[in-house]
Design a protein around this motif. Structure first.
Motif, PDB file in Angstrom:
ATOM      1  N   ALA A 179      -6.879   5.043  11.337  1.00  0.00           N
ATOM      2  CA  ALA A 179      -6.710   4.623   9.934  1.00  0.00           C
ATOM      3  C   ALA A 179      -7.671   5.384   9.027  1.00  0.00           C
ATOM      4  O   ALA A 179      -7.301   5.842   7.936  1.00  0.00           O
ATOM      5  N   VAL A 180      -8.918   5.528   9.481  1.00  0.00           N
ATOM      6  CA  VAL A 180      -9.923   6.254   8.686  1.00  0.00           C
ATOM      7  C   VAL A 180      -9.550   7.739   8.617  1.00  0.00           C
ATOM      8  O   VAL A 180      -9.632   8.367   7.549  1.00  0.00           O
ATOM      9  N   LEU A 181      -9.107   8.302   9.752  1.00  0.00           N
ATOM     10  CA  LEU A 181      -8.689   9.707   9.763  1.00  0.00           C
ATOM     11  C   LEU A 181      -7.519   9.943   8.813  1.00  0.00           C
ATOM     12  O   LEU A 181      -7.466  10.948   8.100  1.00  0.00           O
ATOM     13  N   SER A 182      -6.580   8.978   8.802  1.00  0.00           N
ATOM     14  CA  SER A 182      -5.434   9.089   7.904  1.00  0.00           C
ATOM     15  C   SER A 182      -5.887   9.068   6.443  1.00  0.00           C
ATOM     16  O   SER A 182      -5.376   9.826   5.603  1.00  0.00           O
ATOM     17  N   ALA A 183      -6.863   8.207   6.138  1.00  0.00           N
ATOM     18  CA  ALA A 183      -7.408   8.143   4.773  1.00  0.00           C
ATOM     19  C   ALA A 183      -8.085   9.464   4.408  1.00  0.00           C
ATOM     20  O   ALA A 183      -7.895   9.995   3.297  1.00  0.00           O
ATOM     21  N   LEU A 184      -8.865  10.003   5.334  1.00  0.00           N
ATOM     22  CA  LEU A 184      -9.538  11.284   5.103  1.00  0.00           C
ATOM     23  C   LEU A 184      -8.512  12.402   4.910  1.00  0.00           C
ATOM     24  O   LEU A 184      -8.688  13.297   4.075  1.00  0.00           O
ATOM     25  N   ALA A 185      -7.416  12.320   5.687  1.00  0.00           N
ATOM     26  CA  ALA A 185      -6.374  13.347   5.599  1.00  0.00           C
ATOM     27  C   ALA A 185      -5.734  13.354   4.222  1.00  0.00           C
ATOM     28  O   ALA A 185      -5.486  14.417   3.642  1.00  0.00           O
ATOM     29  N   GLY A 188       0.816  -1.211   0.000  1.00  0.00           N
ATOM     30  CA  GLY A 188       0.000   0.000   0.000  1.00  0.00           C
ATOM     31  C   GLY A 188       0.843   1.251   0.000  1.00  0.00           C
ATOM     32  O   GLY A 188       0.569   2.208  -0.732  1.00  0.00           O
ATOM     33  N   GLN A 189       1.900   1.242   0.823  1.00  0.00           N
ATOM     34  CA  GLN A 189       2.775   2.410   0.910  1.00  0.00           C
ATOM     35  C   GLN A 189       3.493   2.676  -0.403  1.00  0.00           C
ATOM     36  O   GLN A 189       3.829   3.814  -0.716  1.00  0.00           O
ATOM     37  N   ASN A 190       3.728   1.607  -1.156  1.00  0.00           N
ATOM     38  CA  ASN A 190       4.389   1.764  -2.451  1.00  0.00           C
ATOM     39  C   ASN A 190       3.388   1.952  -3.598  1.00  0.00           C
ATOM     40  O   ASN A 190       3.771   1.948  -4.768  1.00  0.00           O
ATOM     41  N   GLY A 191       2.084   2.092  -3.232  1.00  0.00           N
ATOM     42  CA  GLY A 191       1.062   2.375  -4.244  1.00  0.00           C
ATOM     43  C   GLY A 191       0.743   1.223  -5.165  1.00  0.00           C
ATOM     44  O   GLY A 191       0.263   1.427  -6.280  1.00  0.00           O
ATOM     45  N   TYR A 237      -8.513  -5.166   8.804  1.00  0.00           N
ATOM     46  CA  TYR A 237      -9.329  -4.090   8.224  1.00  0.00           C
ATOM     47  C   TYR A 237      -8.575  -2.756   8.285  1.00  0.00           C
ATOM     48  O   TYR A 237      -8.599  -1.972   7.327  1.00  0.00           O
ATOM     49  N   VAL A 238      -7.903  -2.521   9.406  1.00  0.00           N
ATOM     50  CA  VAL A 238      -7.135  -1.279   9.560  1.00  0.00           C
ATOM     51  C   VAL A 238      -6.034  -1.205   8.500  1.00  0.00           C
ATOM     52  O   VAL A 238      -5.833  -0.163   7.870  1.00  0.00           O
ATOM     53  N   SER A 239      -5.337  -2.335   8.290  1.00  0.00           N
ATOM     54  CA  SER A 239      -4.271  -2.372   7.272  1.00  0.00           C
ATOM     55  C   SER A 239      -4.830  -2.135   5.871  1.00  0.00           C
ATOM     56  O   SER A 239      -4.232  -1.429   5.056  1.00  0.00           O
ATOM     57  N   LEU A 240      -5.986  -2.731   5.585  1.00  0.00           N
ATOM     58  CA  LEU A 240      -6.598  -2.552   4.271  1.00  0.00           C
ATOM     59  C   LEU A 240      -7.039  -1.101   4.056  1.00  0.00           C
ATOM     60  O   LEU A 240      -6.831  -0.535   2.975  1.00  0.00           O
ATOM     61  N   ILE A 241      -7.639  -0.515   5.079  1.00  0.00           N
ATOM     62  CA  ILE A 241      -8.057   0.893   4.985  1.00  0.00           C
ATOM     63  C   ILE A 241      -6.838   1.764   4.672  1.00  0.00           C
ATOM     64  O   ILE A 241      -6.862   2.612   3.773  1.00  0.00           O
ATOM     65  N   SER A 242      -5.744   1.531   5.429  1.00  0.00           N
ATOM     66  CA  SER A 242      -4.520   2.321   5.226  1.00  0.00           C
ATOM     67  C   SER A 242      -3.904   2.059   3.863  1.00  0.00           C
ATOM     68  O   SER A 242      -3.480   2.988   3.166  1.00  0.00           O
ATOM     69  N   SER A 243      -3.861   0.769   3.467  1.00  0.00           N
ATOM     70  CA  SER A 243      -3.207   0.409   2.201  1.00  0.00           C
ATOM     71  C   SER A 243      -3.911   1.015   0.999  1.00  0.00           C
ATOM     72  O   SER A 243      -3.279   1.596   0.110  1.00  0.00           O
ATOM     73  N   TYR A 244      -5.240   0.874   0.962  1.00  0.00           N
ATOM     74  CA  TYR A 244      -5.980   1.424  -0.181  1.00  0.00           C
ATOM     75  C   TYR A 244      -5.911   2.954  -0.217  1.00  0.00           C
ATOM     76  O   TYR A 244      -5.828   3.552  -1.295  1.00  0.00           O
ATOM     77  N   SER A 245      -5.911   3.583   0.968  1.00  0.00           N
ATOM     78  CA  SER A 245      -5.837   5.047   0.973  1.00  0.00           C
ATOM     79  C   SER A 245      -4.474   5.520   0.475  1.00  0.00           C
ATOM     80  O   SER A 245      -4.372   6.525  -0.223  1.00  0.00           O
ATOM     81  N   ARG A 246      -3.399   4.762   0.805  1.00  0.00           N
ATOM     82  CA  ARG A 246      -2.067   5.125   0.314  1.00  0.00           C
ATOM     83  C   ARG A 246      -1.969   4.965  -1.193  1.00  0.00           C
ATOM     84  O   ARG A 246      -1.152   5.621  -1.836  1.00  0.00           O
ATOM     85  N   ASP A 276     -12.328   5.492  -2.050  1.00  0.00           N
ATOM     86  CA  ASP A 276     -13.635   4.825  -1.983  1.00  0.00           C
ATOM     87  C   ASP A 276     -13.507   3.400  -1.444  1.00  0.00           C
ATOM     88  O   ASP A 276     -14.327   2.947  -0.651  1.00  0.00           O
ATOM     89  N   GLN A 277     -12.448   2.687  -1.893  1.00  0.00           N
ATOM     90  CA  GLN A 277     -12.234   1.326  -1.383  1.00  0.00           C
ATOM     91  C   GLN A 277     -11.962   1.332   0.117  1.00  0.00           C
ATOM     92  O   GLN A 277     -12.417   0.453   0.845  1.00  0.00           O
ATOM     93  N   SER A 278     -11.210   2.344   0.580  1.00  0.00           N
ATOM     94  CA  SER A 278     -10.912   2.459   2.013  1.00  0.00           C
ATOM     95  C   SER A 278     -12.195   2.576   2.819  1.00  0.00           C
ATOM     96  O   SER A 278     -12.378   1.898   3.840  1.00  0.00           O
ATOM     97  N   MET A 279     -13.092   3.440   2.362  1.00  0.00           N
ATOM     98  CA  MET A 279     -14.331   3.654   3.093  1.00  0.00           C
ATOM     99  C   MET A 279     -15.257   2.428   3.010  1.00  0.00           C
ATOM    100  O   MET A 279     -15.981   2.121   3.954  1.00  0.00           O
ATOM    101  N   GLU A 280     -15.169   1.713   1.884  1.00  0.00           N
ATOM    102  CA  GLU A 280     -15.964   0.492   1.735  1.00  0.00           C
ATOM    103  C   GLU A 280     -15.483  -0.576   2.723  1.00  0.00           C
ATOM    104  O   GLU A 280     -16.294  -1.291   3.320  1.00  0.00           O
ATOM    105  N   ILE A 281     -14.167  -0.672   2.910  1.00  0.00           N
ATOM    106  CA  ILE A 281     -13.601  -1.625   3.880  1.00  0.00           C
ATOM    107  C   ILE A 281     -14.069  -1.266   5.291  1.00  0.00           C
ATOM    108  O   ILE A 281     -14.414  -2.142   6.090  1.00  0.00           O
ATOM    109  N   TYR A 282     -14.098   0.023   5.597  1.00  0.00           N
ATOM    110  CA  TYR A 282     -14.561   0.473   6.919  1.00  0.00           C
ATOM    111  C   TYR A 282     -16.017   0.058   7.140  1.00  0.00           C
ATOM    112  O   TYR A 282     -16.377  -0.437   8.219  1.00  0.00           O
ATOM    113  N   LYS A 283     -16.849   0.224   6.106  1.00  0.00           N
ATOM    114  CA  LYS A 283     -18.259  -0.168   6.214  1.00  0.00           C
ATOM    115  C   LYS A 283     -18.393  -1.674   6.437  1.00  0.00           C
ATOM    116  O   LYS A 283     -19.195  -2.133   7.253  1.00  0.00           O
TER     117      LYS A 283
END
Length: 465
Positions: free
Chosen positions: A296-302, A232-235, A259-268, A273-280
């Motif tokens: 993790a969600v705040l980081s995605a929003l940021a 995720g960090q490497n896109g 779930y936290v890792s997936l939210i972070s990975s997709y946002s990176r 949208d995928q990040s928020m879908e994982i959260y749901k």
């Protein structure tokens, strides 16, 4: 049980309380269970008090833990080693190092000699706050007391040195561990996977992954989560999806950390949208969001500059008695910076300096990063000087931010000073460092210097992006 007319006993309540601790149930629900105990006329015992203090660990609820500690003594129970270690750990997670050391001293005065568990908790708290020198001193202190560092001690230090960009020192610590006959565990391998992976050194990362299996270990949820985070960090979004599929194929049911890792990975990867879908999906699976989830969600929003949604999430956290921590506020600062909401960023910065918000070292480091991002030179230098005044270990991200802001302002001598500081601190230059240098010299029209830097990137083993 109650519906069938069976009265819960102290053992029943303690078992439920332990489960609450394991699944990180919100503190208000923990208190509701304790109130039920009291209403049923069941007095709390030593195990109950110790478990209550442990329940305060995840949210670093140090005030609540201290209150339980006082109540425990008032009820006639003397703290034991479990009590002290749990309380020390809560203070450590709250970055309240003086209070944690105070618990250590009280332990010794109370006839409870500290163990490797005690020191590992202290070292972990210092490492998380970037205080690597102090962490190393604690390691020396425990050795002088005849307490041998274990694999957890070494792995914690390796992870901290990695985060600070001190790769040679991290590898040196790993070598020391092996020389002392301390075998790596799964956590060590996971830390080494991350060390190589976040720098794009995938061949070395996969060698460690193979060594993990050769040593008889089976990749666990942390291994998979680390791979998710690295890709995720490497896109590399296709690799993120591939690892998740492989993880499920191996029989792992996604837990909160996954779930936290997936939210972070997709946002990176920029896949908001995928990040928020994982959260749901996580919420639908009945998994409580805790501080790590919210962060993790705040980081995605940021990353998306969604400051209004970030502020709403803060309000939700407070309603659920989930106290925002330094990572939460760091994400909020990044959300303001990415949205160019400089007035809001300044207001929050002033609250941090005025200590209306607990001014952890991590938050001051974030002030360096966000002000560098918006090219606010004076505020970047102010935060940097604050870190120096606090004698805080300077990590690769902070120093890269200083090179970036000085580079943008074509302040070559200042850049050279930071590079000298990095060299003196044994911090390896990263791809981001080289990119900032190339950007500065390209703006100065020095093509030869840019070409030399590109050659240096390749020879260092870093991967040009």
């Amino acid at each position: 049980m109650v519906a069938n007319g069976i009265q819960p006993a102290i053992v029943t309540y303690n078992v439920v309380l332990h489960v609450y601790f394991k699944i990180a149930v919100p503190w208000k629900d923990v208190l509701a269970l304790v109130d039920s105990m009291k209403n049923d006329g069941i007095p709390l015992d030593r195990y109950t008090y110790n478990t209550l203090i442990s329940c305060c660990r995840r949210g670093a609820l140090y005030k609540e833990a201290a209150k339980v500690f006082d109540e425990m003594r008032a009820a006639g129970f003397e703290p034991d080693k479990v009590t002290f270690n749990s309380l020390l750990d809560v203070y450590g997670k709250a970055r309240m190092h003086d209070e944690a050391i105070g618990v250590l001293k009280e332990m010794e005065l109370g006839g409870c000699p500290p163990s490797v568990v005690t020191y590992n908790s202290l070292i972990s708290s210092y490492v998380k706050d970037g205080l690597l020198k102090e962490a190393a001193e604690l390691k020396e202190e425990m050795e002088l007391k005849g307490i041998q560092p274990d694999v957890i001690t070494y792995t914690t230090l390796i992870s901290g040195l990695d985060r600070a960009g001190k790769i040679d020192a991290a590898i040196g610590t790993c070598d020391e561990m092996l020389r002392n006959g301390c075998k790596p565990n799964l956590c060590t391998y996971n830390a080494l996977i991350k060390l190589h992976g976040v720098r794009g050194k995938f061949p070395e990362m996969m060698v460690v992954f193979d060594d993990l299996r050769s040593a008889g270990f089976v990749p666990d949820v942390v291994t998979w989560n680390t791979l998710l985070a690295v890709f995720g960090q490497n896109g590399l979004d296709s690799e993120v999806s591939g690892v998740f599929k492989e993880m499920k194929k191996s029989g792992y049911v996604p837990e909160r950390d996954t779930y936290v890792s997936l939210i972070s990975s997709y946002s990176r990867c920029g896949l908001f949208d995928q990040s928020m879908e994982i959260y749901k999906r996580m919420i639908e699976a009945g998994i409580y969001p805790d501080i790590s989830t919210y962060n993790a969600v705040l980081s995605a929003l940021a990353r998306g500059g969604c400051w209004e949604q970030a502020e709403k999430l803060f309000a939700e956290m407070e309603n659920l008695d989930c106290r925002p921590d330094e990572l939460s506020y760091s994400s909020l600062l990044h959300a303001y910076a990415n949205a160019k909401k400089l007035d809001k960023m300044k207001a929050l910065s002033e609250d941090i300096y005025a200590e209306k918000i607990e001014s952890h070292h991590g938050l001051v480091k974030t002030l360096v990063l966000v002000n560098s991002k918006v090219n606010n030179l004076s505020e970047t230098e102010k935060a940097f000087l604050e870190l120096r005044k606090r004698r805080c270990s300077l990590d690769i991200n902070v120093l890269n931010a200083m090179i970036s802001v000085y580079g943008k302002n074509r302040m070559v001598k200042k850049v050279e000073e930071i590079l000298s500081l990095m060299k003196g601190s044994c911090i390896n230059l990263s791809t981001a460092t080289y990119n900032s240098l190339m950007h500065m010299y390209s703006r100065l029209g020095d093509c030869e210097k840019c070409e030399n830097i590109l050659t240096e990137i390749k020879s260092s083993g870093a991967r040009p992006d």
